[in-house]
Design a protein around this motif. Structure first.
Motif, PDB file in Angstrom:
ATOM      1  N   ARG A  41      13.585  -2.018  14.984  1.00  0.00           N
ATOM      2  CA  ARG A  41      12.425  -2.644  14.084  1.00  0.00           C
ATOM      3  C   ARG A  41      11.299  -3.780  14.606  1.00  0.00           C
ATOM      4  O   ARG A  41      10.610  -4.410  13.688  1.00  0.00           O
ATOM      5  N   GLU A  42      10.798  -3.676  16.091  1.00  0.00           N
ATOM      6  CA  GLU A  42      10.115  -4.448  16.536  1.00  0.00           C
ATOM      7  C   GLU A  42       9.183  -3.141  17.190  1.00  0.00           C
ATOM      8  O   GLU A  42       9.049  -2.248  17.967  1.00  0.00           O
ATOM      9  N   THR A  43       7.295  -3.930  17.082  1.00  0.00           N
ATOM     10  CA  THR A  43       6.633  -3.088  17.460  1.00  0.00           C
ATOM     11  C   THR A  43       5.659  -4.141  17.702  1.00  0.00           C
ATOM     12  O   THR A  43       5.445  -5.918  17.400  1.00  0.00           O
ATOM     13  N   VAL A  44       4.860  -3.854  18.812  1.00  0.00           N
ATOM     14  CA  VAL A  44       3.485  -4.938  19.325  1.00  0.00           C
ATOM     15  C   VAL A  44       2.482  -4.146  18.846  1.00  0.00           C
ATOM     16  O   VAL A  44       1.812  -3.062  19.150  1.00  0.00           O
ATOM     17  N   VAL A  45       1.811  -5.241  18.602  1.00  0.00           N
ATOM     18  CA  VAL A  45       0.551  -5.080  17.441  1.00  0.00           C
ATOM     19  C   VAL A  45      -0.748  -6.012  18.020  1.00  0.00           C
ATOM     20  O   VAL A  45      -0.488  -7.047  18.799  1.00  0.00           O
ATOM     21  N   LYS A  46      -1.986  -5.888  18.196  1.00  0.00           N
ATOM     22  CA  LYS A  46      -3.243  -6.426  18.753  1.00  0.00           C
ATOM     23  C   LYS A  46      -2.636  -7.916  17.615  1.00  0.00           C
ATOM     24  O   LYS A  46      -2.488  -7.892  16.139  1.00  0.00           O
ATOM     25  N   LYS A  47      -3.219  -8.921  18.371  1.00  0.00           N
ATOM     26  CA  LYS A  47      -2.958 -10.455  17.666  1.00  0.00           C
ATOM     27  C   LYS A  47      -4.595 -10.521  16.670  1.00  0.00           C
ATOM     28  O   LYS A  47      -4.768  -9.854  17.180  1.00  0.00           O
ATOM     29  N   VAL A  48      -4.212 -10.868  15.857  1.00  0.00           N
ATOM     30  CA  VAL A  48      -5.700 -11.063  14.896  1.00  0.00           C
ATOM     31  C   VAL A  48      -5.494 -11.751  13.928  1.00  0.00           C
ATOM     32  O   VAL A  48      -4.123 -12.549  13.550  1.00  0.00           O
ATOM     33  N   THR A  49      -6.324 -12.201  13.469  1.00  0.00           N
ATOM     34  CA  THR A  49      -6.337 -13.826  12.473  1.00  0.00           C
ATOM     35  C   THR A  49      -6.605 -12.391  10.772  1.00  0.00           C
ATOM     36  O   THR A  49      -7.355 -12.232  10.778  1.00  0.00           O
ATOM     37  N   ILE A  50      -5.234 -13.010  10.088  1.00  0.00           N
ATOM     38  CA  ILE A  50      -5.240 -12.296   8.629  1.00  0.00           C
ATOM     39  C   ILE A  50      -6.372 -12.367   7.791  1.00  0.00           C
ATOM     40  O   ILE A  50      -6.756 -13.976   7.709  1.00  0.00           O
ATOM     41  N   VAL A  51      -7.312 -11.778   7.286  1.00  0.00           N
ATOM     42  CA  VAL A  51      -8.203 -11.713   6.408  1.00  0.00           C
ATOM     43  C   VAL A  51      -7.390 -12.190   4.647  1.00  0.00           C
ATOM     44  O   VAL A  51      -6.831 -11.920   4.815  1.00  0.00           O
ATOM     45  N   PRO A  52      -7.942 -13.529   4.275  1.00  0.00           N
ATOM     46  CA  PRO A  52      -6.330 -14.107   2.905  1.00  0.00           C
ATOM     47  C   PRO A  52      -6.939 -13.620   2.274  1.00  0.00           C
ATOM     48  O   PRO A  52      -7.274 -13.867   1.160  1.00  0.00           O
ATOM     49  N   LEU A  53      -6.430 -12.469   2.577  1.00  0.00           N
ATOM     50  CA  LEU A  53      -6.917 -10.661   0.781  1.00  0.00           C
ATOM     51  C   LEU A  53      -6.040  -9.721   1.430  1.00  0.00           C
ATOM     52  O   LEU A  53      -5.984  -9.995   1.598  1.00  0.00           O
ATOM     53  N   GLU A  54      -5.361  -9.698  -0.388  1.00  0.00           N
ATOM     54  CA  GLU A  54      -4.517  -8.485  -0.684  1.00  0.00           C
ATOM     55  C   GLU A  54      -4.962  -7.906  -1.187  1.00  0.00           C
ATOM     56  O   GLU A  54      -5.906  -7.962  -2.096  1.00  0.00           O
ATOM     57  N   VAL A  55      -5.391  -6.476  -0.662  1.00  0.00           N
ATOM     58  CA  VAL A  55      -6.295  -6.083  -1.302  1.00  0.00           C
ATOM     59  C   VAL A  55      -5.726  -4.527  -1.691  1.00  0.00           C
ATOM     60  O   VAL A  55      -5.255  -3.825  -1.298  1.00  0.00           O
ATOM     61  N   ILE A  56      -5.723  -4.089  -2.665  1.00  0.00           N
ATOM     62  CA  ILE A  56      -5.000  -2.810  -3.757  1.00  0.00           C
ATOM     63  C   ILE A  56      -5.891  -1.540  -4.748  1.00  0.00           C
ATOM     64  O   ILE A  56      -6.847  -1.856  -4.839  1.00  0.00           O
ATOM     65  N   ILE A  57      -5.256  -0.460  -3.757  1.00  0.00           N
ATOM     66  CA  ILE A  57      -6.099   0.588  -4.582  1.00  0.00           C
ATOM     67  C   ILE A  57      -4.816   1.153  -5.182  1.00  0.00           C
ATOM     68  O   ILE A  57      -3.924   1.647  -5.343  1.00  0.00           O
ATOM     69  N   ARG A  58      -5.318   2.006  -6.772  1.00  0.00           N
ATOM     70  CA  ARG A  58      -4.622   2.406  -7.267  1.00  0.00           C
ATOM     71  C   ARG A  58      -5.083   3.469  -7.638  1.00  0.00           C
ATOM     72  O   ARG A  58      -6.312   3.655  -7.916  1.00  0.00           O
ATOM     73  N   ASN A  59      -4.192   4.129  -7.524  1.00  0.00           N
ATOM     74  CA  ASN A  59      -5.295   6.258  -8.279  1.00  0.00           C
ATOM     75  C   ASN A  59      -4.409   6.085  -9.552  1.00  0.00           C
ATOM     76  O   ASN A  59      -4.632   7.273 -10.372  1.00  0.00           O
ATOM     77  N   ILE A  60      -3.311   5.502 -10.008  1.00  0.00           N
ATOM     78  CA  ILE A  60      -2.357   5.944 -11.413  1.00  0.00           C
ATOM     79  C   ILE A  60      -2.200   4.365 -11.518  1.00  0.00           C
ATOM     80  O   ILE A  60      -1.744   3.475 -11.141  1.00  0.00           O
ATOM     81  N   SER A  61      -1.785   3.974 -13.401  1.00  0.00           N
ATOM     82  CA  SER A  61      -1.845   2.911 -13.785  1.00  0.00           C
ATOM     83  C   SER A  61      -0.404   2.445 -13.658  1.00  0.00           C
ATOM     84  O   SER A  61       0.105   3.452 -13.680  1.00  0.00           O
ATOM     85  N   ALA A  62      -0.266   1.162 -13.048  1.00  0.00           N
ATOM     86  CA  ALA A  62       1.304   0.082 -13.239  1.00  0.00           C
ATOM     87  C   ALA A  62       1.134  -0.730 -12.890  1.00  0.00           C
ATOM     88  O   ALA A  62      -0.190  -1.524 -12.550  1.00  0.00           O
ATOM     89  N   GLY A  63       2.414  -1.665 -12.709  1.00  0.00           N
ATOM     90  CA  GLY A  63       2.259  -3.300 -12.050  1.00  0.00           C
ATOM     91  C   GLY A  63       1.665  -3.397 -12.511  1.00  0.00           C
ATOM     92  O   GLY A  63       1.957  -3.692 -14.393  1.00  0.00           O
ATOM     93  N   SER A  64       1.066  -4.890 -12.570  1.00  0.00           N
ATOM     94  CA  SER A  64       0.322  -5.736 -12.682  1.00  0.00           C
ATOM     95  C   SER A  64      -0.987  -4.886 -13.827  1.00  0.00           C
ATOM     96  O   SER A  64      -1.194  -5.533 -14.971  1.00  0.00           O
ATOM     97  N   PHE A  65      -1.204  -3.590 -13.109  1.00  0.00           N
ATOM     98  CA  PHE A  65      -2.630  -3.317 -13.740  1.00  0.00           C
ATOM     99  C   PHE A  65      -2.605  -3.053 -15.503  1.00  0.00           C
ATOM    100  O   PHE A  65      -3.028  -3.370 -16.018  1.00  0.00           O
ATOM    101  N   ALA A  66      -1.468  -2.445 -15.353  1.00  0.00           N
ATOM    102  CA  ALA A  66      -0.461  -2.166 -16.486  1.00  0.00           C
ATOM    103  C   ALA A  66      -0.783  -2.503 -17.466  1.00  0.00           C
ATOM    104  O   ALA A  66      -0.922  -3.231 -19.000  1.00  0.00           O
TER     105      ALA A  66
END
Ligand code: UDP
Length: 236
Positions: free
Chosen positions: A77-102
């Protein structure tokens, strides 16, 4: 590598400090939430699956030239990752319509787009992650133009790699959410996770949903769906 104090607890993961100021440890939980935390539950085994799947996919992406925060998996369950400052954007890519897009545009799910789309949400729980365009992101100082250009290019590259990868194991990548972070030296890298929590994954033959929509929509078979993705990817 020493696991030190907890820095943060999110909905699906905890983050711990280490004795290296540039590294943190992510600990994946089985907790599941939907609709910005309004719906809560547990998906047994999810933490292990999301940890292993994310790490595997991030390593594939690194090989294809996408920089990520991944450093080393240290337990189920555990992973070492680089410490980052998260850019406060959720970046959503869609190939097919679904969810909130639909829902937003009043179309059915399952329309295959000629070209993928990208959209941003402002990562803010109190505001319920509102949709915004890149001018809004600039106005709010969430990222620079150069960072936004890099993020969009990286997100489409991730889509190319993941779409091809999942297609090989009989899974259609419908849409997904990415988060990016900035390392201490100012480099933008892919962060967060890539899992059935953050991707819509449909069985290519039957169209069966193999992702968190089974939890969001009370469809049952949630654990089985996550395990099926594991089996497809790791053959077990
Ligand atoms: N997504 C996510 N976290 C969020 C919102 C969306 O991981 O806070 C993922 C979701 O799993 C799906 C994609 O982003 O694969 C697009 O989600 P959508 O905008 O359709 O929102 P939803 O219908 O999930 O609310």
């Amino acid at each position: 590598m020493k696991k030190l104090e907890q820095l943060y607890e999110g909905k699906a993961k905890k983050v711990f400090a280490t004795d290296d100021p540039d590294l943190v440890i992510v600990d994946y939980k089985d907790d599941a939430t939907a609709f910005n935390g309004a719906k809560k539950g547990t998906i047994v085994g999810k933490g292990v699956i999301n940890n292993k799947l994310t790490n595997y996919l991030m390593q594939q992406l690194e090989k294809e030239g996408v920089p990520t925060h991944f450093v080393e998996e240290i337990s189920d369950r555990e992973t070492v990752v680089k410490k980052v400052t998260i850019v406060p954007l959720e970046v959503i890519i869609r190939n097919i319509s679904a969810g909130s897009f639909a829902k937003r545009y009043g179309v059915e799910e399952g329309i295959v787009f000629k070209a993928p789309t990208v959209e941003f949400s402002y990562k803010s729980d109190p505001l319920d992650d509102p949709l915004l365009n890149h001018y809004h992101a600039l106005a709010l100082g969430l990222a620079t133009q150069e960072e936004i250009d890099q993020i969009i290019a990286m997100a489409f590259k991730v889509n190319d790699v993941l779409k091809a990868f999942f297609a090989e194991v009989g899974v259609t990548l419908v849409d997904f959410k990415l988060e990016f972070g900035k390392t201490s030296d100012g480099k933008i890298v892919l962060a967060d996770e890539i899992s059935p929590d953050t991707c819509r994954l449909w069985d290519s033959k039957t169209g069966e949903k193999l992702d968190k929509d089974r939890f969001r929509r009370d469809m049952g078979g949630v654990e089985d769906a996550y395990q099926e993705i594991m089996r497809r990817v790791f053959g077990k």
